[in-house]
Design a protein around this motif. Structure first.
Motif, PDB file in Angstrom:
ATOM      1  N   TYR A 280       0.844  -1.190   0.000  1.00 55.73           N
ATOM      2  CA  TYR A 280       0.000   0.000   0.000  1.00 55.73           C
ATOM      3  C   TYR A 280       0.879   1.239   0.000  1.00 55.73           C
ATOM      4  N   ILE A 281       0.638   2.152  -0.939  1.00 58.80           N
ATOM      5  CA  ILE A 281       1.393   3.398  -1.043  1.00 58.80           C
ATOM      6  C   ILE A 281       0.440   4.563  -0.825  1.00 58.80           C
ATOM      7  N   GLY A 282       0.706   5.344   0.223  1.00 57.00           N
ATOM      8  CA  GLY A 282      -0.139   6.494   0.528  1.00 57.00           C
ATOM      9  C   GLY A 282       0.362   7.783  -0.061  1.00 57.00           C
ATOM     10  N   GLY A 283       1.628   7.812  -0.515  1.00 58.46           N
ATOM     11  CA  GLY A 283       2.213   9.005  -1.111  1.00 58.46           C
ATOM     12  C   GLY A 283       3.484   8.625  -1.839  1.00 58.46           C
ATOM     13  N   ALA A 284       3.769   9.282  -2.955  1.00 54.04           N
ATOM     14  CA  ALA A 284       4.978   9.013  -3.730  1.00 54.04           C
ATOM     15  C   ALA A 284       5.629  10.331  -4.112  1.00 54.04           C
ATOM     16  N   TYR A 285       6.974  10.326  -4.263  1.00 56.19           N
ATOM     17  CA  TYR A 285       7.724  11.572  -4.329  1.00 56.19           C
ATOM     18  C   TYR A 285       8.850  11.458  -5.358  1.00 56.19           C
ATOM     19  N   ARG A 286       9.116  12.574  -6.013  1.00 52.97           N
ATOM     20  CA  ARG A 286      10.134  12.613  -7.047  1.00 52.97           C
ATOM     21  C   ARG A 286      11.530  12.735  -6.443  1.00 52.97           C
ATOM     22  N   ILE A 287      12.473  11.939  -6.947  1.00 56.48           N
ATOM     23  CA  ILE A 287      13.889  12.109  -6.669  1.00 56.48           C
ATOM     24  C   ILE A 287      14.624  12.128  -8.011  1.00 56.48           C
ATOM     25  N   LYS A 288      15.893  12.388  -7.979  1.00 61.86           N
ATOM     26  CA  LYS A 288      16.666  12.415  -9.210  1.00 61.86           C
ATOM     27  C   LYS A 288      16.624  11.040  -9.877  1.00 61.86           C
ATOM     28  N   GLU A 289      16.223  11.021 -11.127  1.00 61.89           N
ATOM     29  CA  GLU A 289      16.172   9.810 -11.950  1.00 61.89           C
ATOM     30  C   GLU A 289      15.156   8.786 -11.441  1.00 61.89           C
ATOM     31  N   GLY A 290      14.098   9.254 -10.768  1.00 58.54           N
ATOM     32  CA  GLY A 290      13.094   8.295 -10.342  1.00 58.54           C
ATOM     33  C   GLY A 290      12.167   8.828  -9.274  1.00 58.54           C
ATOM     34  N   TYR A 291      11.643   7.905  -8.451  1.00 57.98           N
ATOM     35  CA  TYR A 291      10.667   8.227  -7.422  1.00 57.98           C
ATOM     36  C   TYR A 291      10.952   7.375  -6.176  1.00 57.98           C
ATOM     37  N   TRP A 292      10.358   7.790  -5.053  1.00 53.27           N
ATOM     38  CA  TRP A 292      10.406   6.947  -3.866  1.00 53.27           C
ATOM     39  C   TRP A 292       9.057   7.013  -3.159  1.00 53.27           C
ATOM     40  N   ALA A 293       8.792   6.013  -2.337  1.00 52.67           N
ATOM     41  CA  ALA A 293       7.526   5.950  -1.617  1.00 52.67           C
ATOM     42  C   ALA A 293       7.681   5.062  -0.392  1.00 52.67           C
ATOM     43  N   GLU A 294       6.818   5.295   0.610  1.00 52.63           N
ATOM     44  CA  GLU A 294       6.700   4.357   1.715  1.00 52.63           C
ATOM     45  C   GLU A 294       5.697   3.280   1.321  1.00 52.63           C
ATOM     46  N   SER A 295       6.059   2.027   1.533  1.00 50.83           N
ATOM     47  CA  SER A 295       5.190   0.910   1.202  1.00 50.83           C
ATOM     48  C   SER A 295       4.824   0.152   2.475  1.00 50.83           C
ATOM     49  N   LEU A 296       3.530  -0.114   2.662  1.00 50.28           N
ATOM     50  CA  LEU A 296       3.039  -0.922   3.773  1.00 50.28           C
ATOM     51  C   LEU A 296       2.613  -2.280   3.219  1.00 50.28           C
ATOM     52  N   ASP A 297       3.304  -3.309   3.645  1.00 45.74           N
ATOM     53  CA  ASP A 297       3.024  -4.654   3.146  1.00 45.74           C
ATOM     54  C   ASP A 297       2.490  -5.492   4.298  1.00 45.74           C
ATOM     55  N   TYR A 298       1.215  -5.899   4.199  1.00 49.07           N
ATOM     56  CA  TYR A 298       0.547  -6.672   5.248  1.00 49.07           C
ATOM     57  C   TYR A 298       0.383  -8.109   4.766  1.00 49.07           C
ATOM     58  N   ASN A 299       1.006  -9.052   5.489  1.00 52.25           N
ATOM     59  CA  ASN A 299       0.988 -10.441   5.057  1.00 52.25           C
ATOM     60  C   ASN A 299       0.985 -11.369   6.270  1.00 52.25           C
ATOM     61  N   GLU A 300      -0.094 -12.130   6.434  1.00 54.06           N
ATOM     62  CA  GLU A 300      -0.221 -13.120   7.500  1.00 54.06           C
ATOM     63  C   GLU A 300       0.070 -12.511   8.875  1.00 54.06           C
ATOM     64  N   ASP A 301      -0.649 -11.450   9.192  1.00 57.55           N
ATOM     65  CA  ASP A 301      -0.570 -10.769  10.486  1.00 57.55           C
ATOM     66  C   ASP A 301       0.773 -10.100  10.749  1.00 57.55           C
ATOM     67  N   THR A 302       1.563  -9.894   9.727  1.00 59.17           N
ATOM     68  CA  THR A 302       2.842  -9.202   9.872  1.00 59.17           C
ATOM     69  C   THR A 302       2.867  -7.993   8.945  1.00 59.17           C
ATOM     70  N   THR A 303       3.246  -6.877   9.495  1.00 60.09           N
ATOM     71  CA  THR A 303       3.337  -5.641   8.718  1.00 60.09           C
ATOM     72  C   THR A 303       4.803  -5.266   8.520  1.00 60.09           C
ATOM     73  N   THR A 304       5.172  -4.967   7.290  1.00 65.59           N
ATOM     74  CA  THR A 304       6.516  -4.503   6.970  1.00 65.59           C
ATOM     75  C   THR A 304       6.417  -3.117   6.337  1.00 65.59           C
ATOM     76  N   ILE A 305       7.155  -2.181   6.898  1.00 65.81           N
ATOM     77  CA  ILE A 305       7.198  -0.816   6.370  1.00 65.81           C
ATOM     78  C   ILE A 305       8.546  -0.607   5.690  1.00 65.81           C
ATOM     79  N   SER A 306       8.503  -0.255   4.424  1.00 69.24           N
ATOM     80  CA  SER A 306       9.728  -0.091   3.643  1.00 69.24           C
ATOM     81  C   SER A 306       9.701   1.222   2.877  1.00 69.24           C
ATOM     82  N   LEU A 307      10.882   1.704   2.551  1.00 75.12           N
ATOM     83  CA  LEU A 307      11.037   2.799   1.603  1.00 75.12           C
ATOM     84  C   LEU A 307      11.547   2.193   0.306  1.00 75.12           C
ATOM     85  N   ILE A 308      10.791   2.428  -0.774  1.00 79.92           N
ATOM     86  CA  ILE A 308      11.104   1.823  -2.061  1.00 79.92           C
ATOM     87  C   ILE A 308      11.480   2.915  -3.054  1.00 79.92           C
ATOM     88  N   ARG A 309      12.505   2.640  -3.861  1.00 87.13           N
ATOM     89  CA  ARG A 309      12.872   3.525  -4.953  1.00 87.13           C
ATOM     90  C   ARG A 309      12.433   2.905  -6.280  1.00 87.13           C
TER      91      ARG A 309
END
Length: 384
Positions: free
Chosen positions: A164-193
């Motif tokens: 799940y991405i609630g916001g995405a942002y421009r960086i040089k040569e691409g974008y980044w976003a916070e991703s919320l991944d919910y799987n089998e009662d476990t939540t992982t919060i990552s920053l993805i480029r």
């Protein structure tokens, strides 16, 4: 014998003096709200400092924001970025982006509401590239719409992510976003480029924990564009503030909640949150420059605003503000009684938009209601 007694007395006095100095130093450190890149939330919450900003050494410039058709902006319009390079101030109400130039004159709007390929229903986030003069609006559903600063639509980019991405942002040569991944009662919060085409290039895991709730219950991260394609990102789960750029994700500030802290499970437990709001603090807004840290937070269903001086480490302002969108905020000066919460901060100035009745506008007494741009900490306006 006298000399030996004198030496013993001098040694005792020195040891006693050092002990007192160390004790005083420890007492002073314990009272600081900020030290060693750590913000001590308890010291802010338990202070009560209701002062106006001009008494803290800030200067005030008031600029009416002018729309060519004499229409007015909605009350939730707020500053989201200031580009000194382009001499533009960008404001948003969640539907439109307004680009103002110096003296508050509207240059143009950015964004198109609709169902088309470069249109949207709501603005989830917006970022700006002052070098390329491009604006990037995240419209939800992993979609970024790209416009020129003049408001010309260019293209849409689809971000390839399963989380799940609630916001995405421009960086040089691409974008980044916070991703919320919910799987089998476990939540992982990552920053993805992502690259320019939306393809995932790398992932940085911020935190992971067990959770029985899905993404709809998560508190939103706080993302702030403090410079061209440079951002601060606050994660409410690990209470850390990061700087995010093209090549780095660097932790720059830790939040020590003290007795007002909470665990990952507690913040995700809706029953706990609703029945214990007086026991923990949720941060609504936080950003910093070289001089100060600005923090907006809620406890016991009340909203407070605080400012911490980074040089002294002391809290210089903290009091109940009310909802800033509904007119609450920091009192700017005693004479006009203008209140607003700082909406955008750069290395020199604080920017806010507020709505004031004519009796509060000594410089613009012929205006029934004016929208002002308030710049504090400097008297300079946006340059050409």
């Amino acid at each position: 014998m006298h000399s030996q007694f004198y030496l013993m007395m001098m040694k005792s006095l020195i040891v006693f003096s050092l002990t007192i100095l160390l004790w005083l130093s420890s007492c002073t450190d314990q009272g600081l709200a900020y030290s060693d890149n750590e913000l001590h939330l308890e010291k802010i919450v338990e202070s009560n400092l209701d002062v106006d900003l001009t008494s803290l050494g800030y200067s005030l410039t008031k600029i009416p924001l002018i729309l060519p058709d004499s229409s007015s902006l909605s009350g939730n319009t707020h500053v989201i970025y200031v580009s000194q390079r382009d001499s533009s101030l960008f404001a948003s109400n969640g539907k439109h982006i307004y680009r103002f130039g110096k003296n508050g004159i509207l240059k143009n709007k950015i964004g198109i509401i609709g169902q088309g390929p470069v249109e949207y229903q709501n603005i989830f986030s917006a970022t700006f590239d002052s070098e390329e003069k491009m604006a990037y609006i995240y419209a939800g559903n992993n979609k970024i719409n790209v416009y020129t600063f003049d408001g010309i639509p260019c293209k849409s980019v689809e971000l390839q992510s399963n989380g799940y991405i609630g916001g995405a942002y421009r960086i040089k040569e691409g974008y980044w976003a916070e991703s919320l991944d919910y799987n089998e009662d476990t939540t992982t919060i990552s920053l993805i480029r992502f690259d320019n085409n939306g393809k995932k290039t790398d992932e940085h895991i911020i935190t992971s924990f067990e959770s029985k709730y899905g993404p709809d219950y998560y508190p939103s991260p706080i993302v702030y564009q403090y410079d061209n394609l440079q951002y601060s990102y606050y994660c409410p789960y690990n209470s850390q503030l990061y700087n995010v750029g093209h090549k780095e994700i660097k932790r720059v500030l830790s939040i020590d909640g003290g007795k007002y802290a909470f665990t990952d499970n507690q913040i995700n437990d809706m029953d706990y949150r609703s029945s214990n709001r007086d026991k923990f603090v949720e941060i609504l807004d936080i950003y910093q420059n070289d001089a100060s840290i600005f923090i907006l937070y809620t406890i016991d269903r009340k909203i407070y605003g605080g400012i911490v001086d980074k040089t002294s480490g002391k809290c210089v302002l903290n009091f109940q503000t009310g909802n800033p969108i509904r007119g609450g905020g920091v009192r700017i000066d005693k004479k006009a009684e203008i209140k607003t919460w700082p909406q955008y901060v750069d290395s020199h100035n604080i920017y806010s938009i507020c709505f004031c009745e004519s009796e509060n506008l000594s410089d613009y007494s012929d205006t029934e209601e004016s929208l002002l741009l308030i710049l504090n900490k400097a008297s300079t306006r946006l340059s050409d």
